[in-house]
Design a protein around this motif. Structure first.
Motif, PDB file in Angstrom:
ATOM      1  N   ASP A 100       0.831  -1.220   0.000  1.00  0.00           N
ATOM      2  CA  ASP A 100       0.000   0.000   0.000  1.00  0.00           C
ATOM      3  C   ASP A 100       0.856   1.256   0.000  1.00  0.00           C
ATOM      4  N   LEU A 101       2.020   1.152   0.637  1.00  0.00           N
ATOM      5  CA  LEU A 101       2.892   2.334   0.696  1.00  0.00           C
ATOM      6  C   LEU A 101       4.335   1.880   0.530  1.00  0.00           C
ATOM      7  N   LEU A 102       5.018   2.505  -0.394  1.00  0.00           N
ATOM      8  CA  LEU A 102       6.433   2.204  -0.602  1.00  0.00           C
ATOM      9  C   LEU A 102       7.245   3.396  -0.116  1.00  0.00           C
ATOM     10  N   ILE A 103       8.193   3.129   0.770  1.00  0.00           N
ATOM     11  CA  ILE A 103       9.004   4.226   1.316  1.00  0.00           C
ATOM     12  C   ILE A 103      10.408   4.157   0.706  1.00  0.00           C
ATOM     13  N   LEU A 104      10.840   5.296   0.192  1.00  0.00           N
ATOM     14  CA  LEU A 104      12.171   5.358  -0.434  1.00  0.00           C
ATOM     15  C   LEU A 104      12.910   6.598   0.043  1.00  0.00           C
ATOM     16  N   GLY A 105      14.221   6.489   0.110  1.00  0.00           N
ATOM     17  CA  GLY A 105      15.021   7.677   0.408  1.00  0.00           C
ATOM     18  C   GLY A 105      15.285   8.409  -0.897  1.00  0.00           C
ATOM     19  N   ALA A 106      15.361   9.722  -0.823  1.00  0.00           N
ATOM     20  CA  ALA A 106      15.625  10.487  -2.056  1.00  0.00           C
ATOM     21  C   ALA A 106      16.400  11.743  -1.724  1.00  0.00           C
ATOM     22  N   LEU A 107      17.271  12.126  -2.631  1.00  0.00           N
ATOM     23  CA  LEU A 107      17.963  13.408  -2.458  1.00  0.00           C
ATOM     24  C   LEU A 107      16.979  14.522  -2.785  1.00  0.00           C
ATOM     25  N   CYS A 130       1.329   1.944  -6.342  1.00  0.00           N
ATOM     26  CA  CYS A 130       0.949   2.097  -4.936  1.00  0.00           C
ATOM     27  C   CYS A 130       1.412   3.489  -4.502  1.00  0.00           C
ATOM     28  N   SER A 131       0.985   3.915  -3.324  1.00  0.00           N
ATOM     29  CA  SER A 131       1.442   5.224  -2.851  1.00  0.00           C
ATOM     30  C   SER A 131       2.931   5.150  -2.536  1.00  0.00           C
ATOM     31  N   VAL A 132       3.609   6.276  -2.718  1.00  0.00           N
ATOM     32  CA  VAL A 132       5.059   6.312  -2.495  1.00  0.00           C
ATOM     33  C   VAL A 132       5.381   7.469  -1.552  1.00  0.00           C
ATOM     34  N   LEU A 133       6.216   7.176  -0.560  1.00  0.00           N
ATOM     35  CA  LEU A 133       6.682   8.242   0.331  1.00  0.00           C
ATOM     36  C   LEU A 133       8.180   8.427   0.099  1.00  0.00           C
ATOM     37  N   LEU A 134       8.544   9.608  -0.389  1.00  0.00           N
ATOM     38  CA  LEU A 134       9.965   9.908  -0.590  1.00  0.00           C
ATOM     39  C   LEU A 134      10.470  10.663   0.625  1.00  0.00           C
ATOM     40  N   ILE A 135      11.474  10.110   1.271  1.00  0.00           N
ATOM     41  CA  ILE A 135      12.012  10.764   2.469  1.00  0.00           C
ATOM     42  C   ILE A 135      13.323  11.451   2.099  1.00  0.00           C
ATOM     43  N   THR A 136      13.354  12.741   2.306  1.00  0.00           N
ATOM     44  CA  THR A 136      14.567  13.488   1.945  1.00  0.00           C
ATOM     45  C   THR A 136      15.552  13.439   3.112  1.00  0.00           C
ATOM     46  N   SER A 137      16.796  13.734   2.819  1.00  0.00           N
ATOM     47  CA  SER A 137      17.827  13.577   3.849  1.00  0.00           C
ATOM     48  C   SER A 137      17.622  14.526   5.025  1.00  0.00           C
ATOM     49  N   THR A 138      17.252  15.757   4.713  1.00  0.00           N
ATOM     50  CA  THR A 138      17.187  16.735   5.800  1.00  0.00           C
ATOM     51  C   THR A 138      15.920  16.605   6.626  1.00  0.00           C
ATOM     52  N   SER A 139      14.881  16.036   6.033  1.00  0.00           N
ATOM     53  CA  SER A 139      13.611  16.041   6.758  1.00  0.00           C
ATOM     54  C   SER A 139      13.388  14.796   7.600  1.00  0.00           C
ATOM     55  N   ALA A 140      14.186  13.755   7.373  1.00  0.00           N
ATOM     56  CA  ALA A 140      13.967  12.534   8.132  1.00  0.00           C
ATOM     57  C   ALA A 140      14.163  12.791   9.621  1.00  0.00           C
ATOM     58  N   GLN A 141      13.404  12.109  10.440  1.00  0.00           N
ATOM     59  CA  GLN A 141      13.476  12.154  11.906  1.00  0.00           C
ATOM     60  C   GLN A 141      13.025  13.466  12.534  1.00  0.00           C
ATOM     61  N   LYS A 142      12.577  14.406  11.707  1.00  0.00           N
ATOM     62  CA  LYS A 142      12.008  15.634  12.299  1.00  0.00           C
ATOM     63  C   LYS A 142      10.565  15.328  12.692  1.00  0.00           C
ATOM     64  N   ASP A 274       3.262  18.765 -14.063  1.00  0.00           N
ATOM     65  CA  ASP A 274       3.132  19.355 -12.724  1.00  0.00           C
ATOM     66  C   ASP A 274       4.050  18.683 -11.695  1.00  0.00           C
ATOM     67  N   ILE A 275       3.984  17.348 -11.653  1.00  0.00           N
ATOM     68  CA  ILE A 275       4.712  16.613 -10.612  1.00  0.00           C
ATOM     69  C   ILE A 275       6.227  16.765 -10.787  1.00  0.00           C
ATOM     70  N   GLU A 276       6.656  17.015 -12.016  1.00  0.00           N
ATOM     71  CA  GLU A 276       8.097  17.110 -12.270  1.00  0.00           C
ATOM     72  C   GLU A 276       8.713  18.351 -11.614  1.00  0.00           C
ATOM     73  N   TYR A 277       7.901  19.410 -11.450  1.00  0.00           N
ATOM     74  CA  TYR A 277       8.418  20.589 -10.745  1.00  0.00           C
ATOM     75  C   TYR A 277       8.772  20.222  -9.306  1.00  0.00           C
ATOM     76  N   ILE A 278       7.980  19.303  -8.737  1.00  0.00           N
ATOM     77  CA  ILE A 278       8.220  18.902  -7.347  1.00  0.00           C
ATOM     78  C   ILE A 278       9.390  17.910  -7.288  1.00  0.00           C
ATOM     79  N   LEU A 279       9.379  16.946  -8.210  1.00  0.00           N
ATOM     80  CA  LEU A 279      10.438  15.933  -8.198  1.00  0.00           C
ATOM     81  C   LEU A 279      11.814  16.530  -8.512  1.00  0.00           C
ATOM     82  N   ALA A 280      11.820  17.594  -9.294  1.00  0.00           N
ATOM     83  CA  ALA A 280      13.106  18.202  -9.667  1.00  0.00           C
ATOM     84  C   ALA A 280      13.823  18.749  -8.444  1.00  0.00           C
ATOM     85  N   ASP A 281      13.078  19.188  -7.465  1.00  0.00           N
ATOM     86  CA  ASP A 281      13.685  19.805  -6.289  1.00  0.00           C
ATOM     87  C   ASP A 281      12.707  19.621  -5.118  1.00  0.00           C
TER      88      ASP A 281
END
Lengths: 293, 409
Positions: A100-107, A130-142, A274-281
């Motif tokens: 249901d949810l795939l979690i991945l790390g991402a820059l 499925c839904s995807v959660l991209l976890i960025t380096s700086t935001s993890a554990q906040k 639209d989504i590419e503006y978000i994925l780019a940065d």
């Protein structure tokens, strides 16, 4: 690998019963696993760990150590070691295991060549069923406090996305979410340029904003918000880019968006989707809700 | 050449002042009856031009709008500048990602709303050039046929956007579909037209292959590297330079440089301006307010000068040919409405909605008139055909809204 696609069709986007984590054995793997455990515990979900690559003693030991340090009992999780094309194999395994949810790390930001060619996490985000959660380096554990939901009122997927985001927020202790609706009217400036008086322009803009606000109200009224505090915001600008900027300005912890309607291709990076503006940065962690409608 | 005299300055200032004020008054009167602004401007041109003023008082007409001399050259310069800037603002609203985003319906509608009118116009002009008053001794003119095809295929985004706004359809799915398809039609239409102008430039022409290569090369460069540079610079321009002066002068400056460049390599200046407009307009960093200011600057000063100048150069009564007008109208309605409706229907719309899309895209408005004027100047078409195109542009624009309404009710 055989799988029954019917099991996936019409499967609701929440609750998250099975959560998968893509393991890359990168320095940030422990942070991502720890985050995934918290979410899995909060949602009472089964955790599946996926690594695409050769299974070695070192990797097994490293994983065992991380699981131990984070109080993750190996017998309660499923670990899949597989080889092959990383993107295709992860996508197949997600379908096979009804993830249901795939979690991945991402820059936060990929270099331009990687962006156009497609990094692994981003390519999976564009294609996943499925839904995807991209976890960025700086935001993890906040602690997650500021959640922004892209509430594109005219899209059939949006209600599913909002409900999934509310479910996620309630289970992970988030108290407040902001529903943002982007208003973009290309050629409107051109239409108004030569034959609209100042009051007409003001009235028209006001009417458009009111119309969008009413749509947001109507959507919220259909949701189970529980104790969540809901804010609403109408922003103007190019869809995707506007909400990315807004999330960054507001220092959001999580941005929730609809999954793309079609398989995104290289062309969507040239004529930016639209989504590419978000994925780019990535402005923060990103939850892409796949509503399977 | 003689110096620009004190008297020349008085004449040109009087002419411009009169054009601006009269076209505003007549256009505002027309606006009450939901007539497009461009219609008022053309009426002013007809009133001040050889059709009315030139017939009633030829001496006075010749004094205020002389055909030769410094004033005429200066006025021509202004009109050329106007058309370059009009193409720049037309490009400013073309967002190719929108066509992709609208999906199957937009792709089918865009494609067939371009292909069928082009094929209709091309076929008619190729096999029956005499219908358009173009029976030449040298046989069939393929460029003329291609021009007629392009003229029938183009749409007018400004008038379409206005119609949709007035009908409160702007933000509906059908409105966005029409807008996206009109953007695509404009882009392809202007690319083909620039190609035609370039290969038809007589001795200066580079030939078909080089012209196509230069157009593609310039377009690709501007929409990739050029766009990236503009995208990176815009935030700085909009925050560090005076507002709105900074963005206004830089954007128009780049537009003029691109126009000069394409003119230099023997592709018409309009292509440079149009592509520069796309590169600027597609930038996510361009503030909505900046976009509005650029539009207002161009559409309220340069557009009246250009559209009034049309009436100043052609006698609409002498060059009115009912047969050519009739044929152009029939082909225009058939090709565009059928093509766009067919495309929208294939794209998944119900037949009534598909017809509404067809009539929405049928409005030709200002873009057709600009195209016709350039073709007339380049010697591609006769004055009679030009008058027919102007009439077709106005009639298709006027009938668009009631016909959309009829099919959406």
């Amino acid at each position: 690998m055989e799988f029954d696609l019917n099991k996936l069709k019409k499967r609701p986007s929440y609750p998250f019963e099975t959560i998968a984590v893509g393991l890359a054995f990168s320095p940030r793997m422990e942070i991502i696993l720890s985050e995934a455990k918290k979410i899995a515990d909060a949602c009472n979900a089964k955790l599946v760990l996926i690594h695409i690559g050769t299974k070695t003693k070192e990797k097994e030991k490293s994983l065992g150590d991380i699981l131990f340090r984070n109080n993750i009992e190996e017998r309660k999780i499923k670990t899949i070691w597989a080889e092959g094309d990383v993107v295709d194999t992860i996508l197949k395994l997600c379908k096979l295991n009804i993830i249901d949810l795939l979690i991945l790390g991402a820059l936060e930001r990929e270099n331009i060549i990687k962006f156009y060619l497609g990094s692994i996490a981003r390519t999976i985000s564009r294609k996943a069923k499925c839904s995807v959660l991209l976890i960025t380096s700086t935001s993890a554990q906040k602690p997650k406090q500021k959640v922004i939901i892209n509430a594109g009122a005219d899209h059939p997927k949006t209600m599913h996305t909002i409900n999934t985001a509310f479910y996620f927020a309630k289970h992970t202790g988030i108290k407040e979410v902001t529903l943002v609706h982007e208003v973009h009217a290309p050629a409107l400036a051109m239409a108004m340029a030569d034959s609209s008086s100042a009051p007409e322009v003001t009235k028209l803009k006001k009417e458009y904003t009111e119309e969008e606000t009413n749509k947001l109200h109507s959507m919220i009224s259909k949701c189970d918000i529980g104790n969540l505090k809901i804010n609403e915001k109408i922003i103007k600008g190019r869809p995707g880019y506007a909400i990315r900027q807004y999330s960054e300005t507001k220092k959001a912890d999580l941005l929730v968006i609809n999954s793309p309607d079609t398989h995104l291709t290289f062309l969507d990076r040239i004529f930016t989707h639209d989504i590419e503006y978000i994925l780019a940065d990535l402005p923060c962690n990103l939850l892409i809700v796949h509503s399977r409608v | 050449m003689s110096k620009f005299s004190h008297n020349d300055l008085i004449v040109i200032l009087t002419a411009i002042g009169t054009i601006l004020i009269l076209s505003r008054i007549i256009s505002e009167m027309g606006r009450r009856f939901h007539f497009p602004i461009v219609m008022g401007e053309i009426v002013v041109g007809i009133l001040l031009g050889p059709t009315i003023l030139g017939t009633i008082n030829p001496d006075f007409f010749e004094r205020v709008f002389p055909k030769d001399g410094n004033v005429s050259i200066a006025f021509d310069g202004l009109v050329n500048l106007s058309v370059v800037l009009l193409l720049f603002v037309a490009g400013l609203e073309v967002q190719l990602s929108m066509v992709l985003k609208q999906g199957k319906a937009a792709i089918y509608t865009s494609f067939f709303s371009m292909l069928i009118p082009f094929a209709t116009g091309f076929g008619a002009a190729y096999y029956f050039p005499q219908w358009f008053g173009n029976a030449s001794e040298s046989g069939t003119d393929i460029f003329f046929a291609m021009f007629i095809g392009t003229a029938l295929a183009i749409s007018a985004l400004p008038v379409i956007a206005r119609i949709l706004m007035d009908m409160n359809l702007f933000k509906t799915n059908i409105g966005m579909l029409i807008i996206a398809s009109a953007m695509f039609n404009d882009l392809i239409g202007w690319l083909i037209f620039s190609f035609l102008l370039a290969v038809n430039a007589g001795e200066e022409s580079m030939g078909v292959g080089y012209t196509a290569l230069y157009i593609l090369g310039f377009g690709l460069f501007m929409l990739t590297i050029g766009k990236k540079i503009i995208d990176r610079s815009l935030p700085w321009i909009q925050t560090k330079l005076s507002w709105p002066g900074g963005v206004l002068s830089i954007s128009i400056g780049i537009c003029l440089l691109c126009a000069a460049f394409t003119e230099k390599i023997n592709i018409h200046a309009i292509l440079g301006a149009f592509i520069a407009g796309i590169a600027f307009g597609d930038s996510v960093h361009l503030h909505e307010k900046a976009r509005e200011i650029i539009h207002q600057f161009v559409t309220n000063f340069f557009a009246p000068l250009f559209f009034v100048s049309i009436g100043l150069r052609v006698n609409f009564i002498e060059n009115f040919d009912a047969m050519i007008v009739g044929i152009v109208l029939v082909l225009a309605y058939f090709g565009k409405v059928f093509g766009a409706t067919f495309g929208a229907y294939l794209g998944g719309l119900k037949i009534k909605k598909a017809f509404a899309v067809g009539f929405g895209l049928n409005a030709r408005g200002a873009m057709e008139i600009i195209l016709g004027t350039l073709a007339l100047s380049a010697g591609l078409i006769s004055s009679k055909l030009f008058v027919a195109l102007v009439i077709m542009a106005l009639i298709t624009s006027l009938t668009s809204a009631p016909l959309i309404r009829k099919f959406l009710q």
